[in-house]
Motif scaffolding. Sequence first.
Motif, mmCIF file in Angstrom:
data_model
loop_
_atom_site.group_PDB
_atom_site.id
_atom_site.type_symbol
_atom_site.label_atom_id
_atom_site.label_comp_id
_atom_site.label_asym_id
_atom_site.label_seq_id
_atom_site.Cartn_x
_atom_site.Cartn_y
_atom_site.Cartn_z
ATOM 1 N N CYS A 31 -15.848 -2.701 6.543
ATOM 2 C CA CYS A 31 -15.237 -1.382 6.769
ATOM 3 C C CYS A 31 -16.087 -0.545 7.722
ATOM 4 N N GLN B 144 -10.442 5.996 -1.437
ATOM 5 C CA GLN B 144 -10.876 6.007 -0.039
ATOM 6 C C GLN B 144 -10.305 7.216 0.686
ATOM 7 N N THR C 100 -2.631 -2.299 7.252
ATOM 8 C CA THR C 100 -3.477 -3.475 7.019
ATOM 9 C C THR C 100 -4.121 -3.389 5.634
ATOM 10 N N ILE C 101 -4.661 -2.223 5.318
ATOM 11 C CA ILE C 101 -5.336 -2.042 4.024
ATOM 12 C C ILE C 101 -4.343 -2.260 2.874
ATOM 13 N N ASP D 264 -3.892 -5.816 1.935
ATOM 14 C CA ASP D 264 -5.101 -6.549 1.542
ATOM 15 C C ASP D 264 -4.987 -6.998 0.087
#
Length: 141
Positions: free
Chosen positions: A27, A49, A64-65, A68
């Motif tokens: 990250c 986050q 994208t996160i 995951d």
Amino acid sequence: MIRTIVYISNAVMLLEKKHLDELFYQCVQNNISNNVTGILIYKEGTFIQVLEGNDQDLNNLFKTIQQDKRHNNIMTVLDRMNTKRLFTKFRTGLSSLNNARQLNILETFLRNSKGSPHSQTILALLGPFLNKKNTSMNVIN
Ligand SMILES: Cc1cc2nc3c(=O)[nH]c(=O)nc-3n(C[C@H](O)[C@H](O)[C@H](O)COP(=O)(O)O)c2cc1C
């Protein structure tokens, strides 16, 4: 304009320090290259986050996160535009916060950022994660 996203999610399994270190390293490297600021905290199976950046960049990163496989139950708790970032000056030297002293620094930083966008909202959201009795927590920015 700068977009700020805050989300909470659950790790799919209790992550070992080694895996957290790998994730946090990834990250930090990516976010520096992509001009994304913010922090990531992990505590007892839960991530929180804060992400700050250009609207389109953050859109792509957040997609994208969200895909995951290391976490699920992703819940966005804040998604706002503002003129400046909160975490710009917080980057250097605080890439891995995992003890009471460092958490204290984060809390003090947020308390002292009263004029900055969303700082008090973010302080309130991070509050439960800043419990200094728990020193097994990991934070990245
Ligand atoms: C809780 C969590 C937070 C993440 N935060 C970030 C992040 O801030 N920046 C980032 O680039 N990747 C983050 N990732 C990882 C991304 O999902 C993805 O694996 C990574 O961006 C791919 O990077 P690569 O293209 O360099 O392999 C996060 C993953 C998880 C599980």
